[in-house]
Design a protein around this motif. Structure first.
Motif, short mmCIF file in Angstrom:
data_model
loop_
_atom_site.label_atom_id
_atom_site.label_comp_id
_atom_site.label_asym_id
_atom_site.label_seq_id
_atom_site.Cartn_x
_atom_site.Cartn_y
_atom_site.Cartn_z
N THR C 423 5.72 97.06 11.89
CA THR C 423 5.33 96.28 10.71
C THR C 423 6.11 94.98 10.65
O THR C 423 5.57 93.92 10.37
N LYS C 426 4.91 92.55 13.56
CA LYS C 426 3.50 92.35 13.93
C LYS C 426 3.12 90.88 13.91
O LYS C 426 2.36 90.41 14.76
N TRP C 427 3.68 90.12 12.95
CA TRP C 427 3.36 88.70 12.90
C TRP C 427 3.96 87.96 14.10
O TRP C 427 3.30 87.10 14.68
N LEU C 429 4.50 89.19 16.96
CA LEU C 429 3.70 89.53 18.13
C LEU C 429 2.41 88.72 18.15
O LEU C 429 2.02 88.16 19.18
N ALA C 430 1.77 88.64 17.00
CA ALA C 430 0.50 87.92 16.92
C ALA C 430 0.70 86.44 17.27
O ALA C 430 -0.05 85.87 18.07
N VAL C 431 1.73 85.83 16.67
CA VAL C 431 1.98 84.41 16.92
C VAL C 431 2.31 84.19 18.40
O VAL C 431 1.80 83.26 19.05
N LEU C 433 1.48 86.02 20.98
CA LEU C 433 0.29 86.19 21.80
C LEU C 433 -0.60 84.95 21.72
O LEU C 433 -1.11 84.47 22.73
N ALA C 434 -0.74 84.45 20.51
CA ALA C 434 -1.60 83.27 20.32
C ALA C 434 -1.05 82.08 21.10
O ALA C 434 -1.78 81.40 21.82
N PHE C 455 4.57 83.39 26.05
CA PHE C 455 4.56 84.55 25.16
C PHE C 455 5.98 85.10 25.00
O PHE C 455 6.45 85.31 23.88
N THR C 458 8.34 82.75 22.98
CA THR C 458 8.05 82.76 21.54
C THR C 458 8.46 84.09 20.91
O THR C 458 9.06 84.14 19.84
N TRP C 459 8.12 85.13 21.59
CA TRP C 459 8.39 86.50 21.12
C TRP C 459 9.89 86.69 20.89
O TRP C 459 10.31 87.15 19.82
#
Lengths: 173, 148, 659
Positions: C423, C426-427, C429-431, C433-434, C455, C458-459
């Motif tokens: 939780t 998750k943001w 990870l999303a950012v 990936l994008a 990736f 950023t991660w």
């Protein structure tokens, strides 16, 4: 037992190092050491009527030096061989190996000969019998005609002192 | 987690990691090991034409020629017994000189010409690339038995 | 006279090193405080005499004393003073002397900063370090005397290798050795723990700051080496997977694993045996690295055959130090009781995964480095294992570790909840990936490797931020106040992780978007590369202190606006007549423009081959590594190591019983 694993791994590693690092590529063990020197009879350079055979040297410790006029390293050891000859340390026989252009006689006349005899091995067959891989190579043969030492590469004062002298002392020459 | 399970999980993890590493290593070894051949071996047909390899020896004196474009160089690599012509496009390392040791990586063409993708730069003038030294050593031995 | 003084000082240092090792170790074994007390003064004395010997050698170099063989072989009268000084450690003998000096320096540092240690522990640590000093000093004195005289003296020296005449090479070896030898402290702590049988949490806490400092130095040393190769070799490459580089990289991998497993041992008392083993391995690899590089074995396995005394000594020494410590480990390891348990998803389990992966990566590098040596030793032919192998194995192995590296610091010890962490991240990870997917598309079209790099960078960065957010949620006061009250250990870790992210970003960009051209240029001609225009203005003669050079002038412009004027040189050094390319670089934070001259083309009027590089984001690599270094020093300076230690001080009579 897993606590011994790092040690075992390390020992294997050291084994490799020891084997690899101390293998001197020049030290090719000769199968002839300790055996009877192969027999031959060859004509002499400059006097085709005379000949040389190891049998002539029976009872003496002598040195067979395989060389060739076209060989650069042989020229390098020539000076030292001259010193040995002048000091009469040991009789040296110079096997003239694959001298197709027949240059040996003229060359020795020009730079001097350290050899008591120079048998001519034109086709290199005697060299093969002795397991010659290249020139110069040098053998010490004892009173009974047994090969006691083989050296690949040119001889200089250091090699002489480290390798030849102890062997000669051992042979009582 | 019970110690027994922990141990099991640990072993599984280690085995999995090792498995992946071994698979990668084998795969990489298969395609990325670069073998070395001396000019004599190449002339004898021992070198492959299908994959890249390294050649080593001396740059033959007087053999360096530059093409009109200024960047393509041809030279001859010799182990004193046999020689192989080499083509290279690009800037050569500082220590590349006639009569000096050289190691080049590339492919052998069907015409017997070696096209180098890389000519190795070494750090030290006195230092002979080991492969080049090896080639000369081999050739020196071979020469004395074969030539003349 | 001075060289003889140096030689004599070395002999005295050897005697003191013997004292430093034997008496305290015997004392610790018997519980004799007087003998243990010898450790500190002996170590300090050894340092004084080693430093004196080093100063004598440096003096011989600075005064051009060519009657010393070492000086004659590695220096030159026209060499600028600063390089005459650095030439002191340019040779085999000199670099070993530097090694011994740094070892003595670390021993002295331990002797000063170990007041809070139980007396027997300090005595054992200093004693073990003394044993290593004995080995090295004996090696120097018996086979590699740096003060060997040359009679008759040489008229002038052979000169230092021109490639080493560079700013990066001045500080690269000392920093690298600070790292290598720094692991000797961790090693000595591990041996001391094995000897005493006390492998408790306190032990991990004592050795942790030392290990972290050593790791930071090693990181710095490796990066300086890489930076040097980039600028000085004129090929624009920054890592070649050269055996010499691998020799320093392997201890770094082991050291990185060690500082992480030390964290677990200190905080949770787990992984004790593993941590001890890693401490032994890290230093063993440092020793192996030193010898691999210095002995010349890497250029030929038969290098030893030319000097069997050195080879035998090195192998014997390695066998005694590494073999001996591994025997001790195997003997004592069962005594180590593992601490509390943990679940499959916890800080411990993630750090364990980190360790397993790092060791697998280390194994792959070790194999690739030694494989040609093995093949050669077994007479199976000559092969080389080049960068393609390492890239194909090392990169995929390391990717999971880099992914987990972001999660680790956010996960609780012992037992954590995966849904909870999911939780929170998750943001991120999303950012990540994008960005990973989209950025390459915007730049230059789909590129899986660039995507992976972006990736991960950023991660990790977002996870670092999440870590700070976590810490700042609680407590009162201004943001600045809260930030400054975070422990330095936390800052250090996050900074180092962030540095990794910066470095990955740099690698991803430079590896995928760099461009280079080899062109033929004559005065007035121009070439274009990556939006830059290069105009060649010919060359002028330039006279350096110990070389002559053809110095080129290239005007670089972008969209008609001038950017820089670069002066690459083609030098010929006076001593050996050796030619060398001196590249010219115009750096900024987003890219380097890099120019190197090839050869002058014969028969043409000042026409040259020129190599042009455009290296985007290359400097992020050095910055990233610098962050890791600073992070290491910050973490080691955490006050927890100073304060918490004092309260843990063991009464002396109890300490003596541990023997």
């Amino acid at each position: 037992m897993k606590r011994w694993l790092p040690l075992v791994f390390f020992i294997v590693l050291v084994g490799f190092f020891a084997k690899g690092l101390f293998l001197d590529p020049r030290e090719v063990p000769s199968p002839f050491i300790g055996r009877q020197a192969p027999m031959f009879t060859l004509p002499l350079v400059g006097d085709a009527n005379a000949s040389f055979s190891p049998a002539d040297m029976k009872g003496r410790v002598w040195m067979l030096n395989v060389w060739a006029p076209w060989c650069v390293s042989c020229r390098q050891e020539h000076g030292f061989l001259m010193q040995l000859a002048q000091a009469r340390v040991i009789p040296i026989v110079g096997l003239n190996w694959k001298d197709k252009d027949r240059e040996a006689e003229a060359l020795l006349a020009r730079i001097g000969s350290p050899y008591m005899a120079v048998p001519e091995d034109l086709d290199g067959r005697v060299g093969i019998d002795y397991g010659v891989t290249g020139t110069p190579e040098t053998y010490i043969i004892d009173q009974a005609g047994i090969v006691r030492l083989k050296h690949i590469g040119p001889i200089g004062p250091e090699v002489w002192k480290d390798k030849f002298e102890p062997k000669l002392k051992e042979l009582g020459a | 987690m019970k110690p027994r399970h922990k141990k099991l999980a640990l072993i599984t993890l280690v085995v999995a990691a090792l498995g992946v590493a071994v698979a990668l290593v084998l795969n990489a070894f298969n395609s990325n090991l670069v073998f070395f051949f001396s000019p004599t071996q190449i002339v004898n047909g021992e070198a492959p034409t299908s994959r890249a390899f390294r050649i080593g020896g001396l740059v033959e004196a007087g053999s360096i020629k530059r093409e009109a474009d200024g960047l393509t160089t041809t030279f001859v690599v010799t182990d004193t017994a046999k020689s192989i012509p080499v083509t290279y496009t690009g800037i050569l390392p500082d220590l590349f000189k006639e009569g000096k040791g050289v190691v080049a990586e590339g492919r052998l063409g069907s015409d017997g010409r070696f096209t180098a993708t890389q000519v190795l730069a070494k750090h030290d003038e006195n230092y002979m690339p080991p492969e080049a030294a090896h080639a000369l050593e081999q050739a020196a031995k071979a020469q004395q038995t074969i030539v003349k | 006279m001075i060289p003889e003084l140096g030689h004599f000082a070395l002999i005295l240092a050897l005697l003191l090193a013997l004292t430093q090792s034997i008496l305290p170790l015997v004392g610790a074994h018997r519980g004799n405080l007087t003998l243990m007390g010898v450790a500190r003064p002996a170590a300090q004395g050894q340092f004084v005499f080693t430093a004196l010997a080093f100063a004598c050698l440096a003096y011989s170099f600075l005064t051009n004393d060519f009657s010393v063989e070492n000086v004659a072989r590695n220096s030159f009268s026209q060499l600028p003073e600063v390089y005459r000084f650095t030439a002191t450690w340019g040779s085999h003998e000199g670099s070993l002397l530097l090694w011994v000096l740094i070892l003595a320096f670390w021993s002295t540092a331990v002797s000063v900063f170990s007041r809070h240690l139980p007396e027997d522990m300090a005595a054992r640590v200093i004693g073990v370090m003394g044993l290593i000093s004995v080995g090295f000093l004996a090696f120097l004195l018996t086979t590699s005397n740096p003060f060997e005289r040359l009679l008759p003296a040489a008229m002038d020296g052979n000169d230092m290798n021109p490639l080493l005449q560079d700013w990066g090479m001045i500080i690269h070896p000392p920093m690298l050795y600070m790292g290598y030898v720094g692991f000797a402290v961790a090693f000595a702590f591990a041996i001391a723990a094995l000897l005493s049988g006390k492998m408790d949490v306190a032990w991990a806490r004592w050795s942790r700051p030392w290990t972290t400092v050593a790791w930071a130095f090693l990181t710095l040393g490796i990066v300086l080496g890489s930076w040097w190769a980039y600028r000085e070799l004129g090929w624009g490459g920054w890592w070649f997977w050269d055996p010499t580089e691998n020799a320093s990289f392997m201890p770094w991998l082991a050291g990185t694993a060690l500082i992480h497993s030390l964290a677990v041992t200190e905080k949770r008392g787990a992984f004790k045996a593993w941590t001890v083993l890693l401490a032994l391995v890290a230093f063993s690899l440092s020793l192996l690295g030193t010898f691999l590089v210095r002995s010349g074995v890497l250029s030929s396995v038969h290098a030893f055959a030319t000097d069997p005394a050195r080879g035998a000594f090195i192998l014997g020494f390695l066998a005694v130090v590494i073999g001996g410590s591994l025997v001790l480990y195997a003997w004592r390891a069962p005594k180590m009781i593992t601490g509390s348990g943990f679940t499959w998803f916890s800080r411990e389990s993630l750090l364990l995964a980190n360790n397993v992966i790092l060791i697998a990566a280390l194994g792959s590098v070790l194999l690739g480095t030694l494989y040609p040596l093995f093949m050669d030793a077994m007479g199976l032919g000559k092969i080389s294992v080049g960068p393609p192998y390492f890239n194909a194995v090392f990169v995929p192995v390391m990717v999971p570790a880099l992914f987990l590296m972001a999660i680790g610091p956010l996960v609780r010890w012992k037992e954590a909840s995966l849904p909870d962490v999911a939780t929170r991240l998750k943001w991120a990870l999303a950012v990540a990936l994008a960005i990973g997917l989209l950025l390459p598309l915007v730049l230059d079209g789909f590129n899986p490797w660039a995507s992976l790099g972006f990736f991960l960078a950023t991660w990790i960065t977002l996870a670092v931020l999440a870590g700070f957010a976590d810490r700042l949620k609680y407590g009162q006061g201004s943001l600045m106040h809260k930030l400054s009250s975070l422990p330095r250990g936390f800052w250090g870790m996050q900074l180092a992780h962030f540095g990794m992210a910066v470095g990955i970003a740099g690698i991803a960009v430079v590896a995928n978007y760099q461009s280079e051209r080899d062109v033929r240029m004559e005065p007035g001609s121009y070439a274009e590369l990556a939006g830059y225009t290069f105009i060649f203005r010919g060359t002028t003669e330039h006279e350096g202190p110990n070389y002559r050079a053809a110095r080129g002038t290239l005007e670089v412009s972008q969209n008609g606006k001038p950017v820089a004027t670069l002066h690459p040189e083609k030098r010929t050094y006076n001593a050996g007549g050796m030619g060398m390319t001196e590249a010219a670089v115009h750096p900024n934070i987003f890219r380097d423009v890099y120019v190197a001259m090839g050869e002058q083309l014969e028969g043409q009027n000042d026409a040259w081959t020129v190599r042009l590089f455009y290296k985007p984001f290359i400097n992020w690599l050095w910055f990233g590594a610098l962050f890791m270094v600073i992070g290491g020093f910050l973490a080691a300076s955490d006050k927890r190591y100073r304060i918490a230690l004092r309260s843990r001080e063991v009464p002396k009579h109890l300490a003596a019983q541990g023997a």
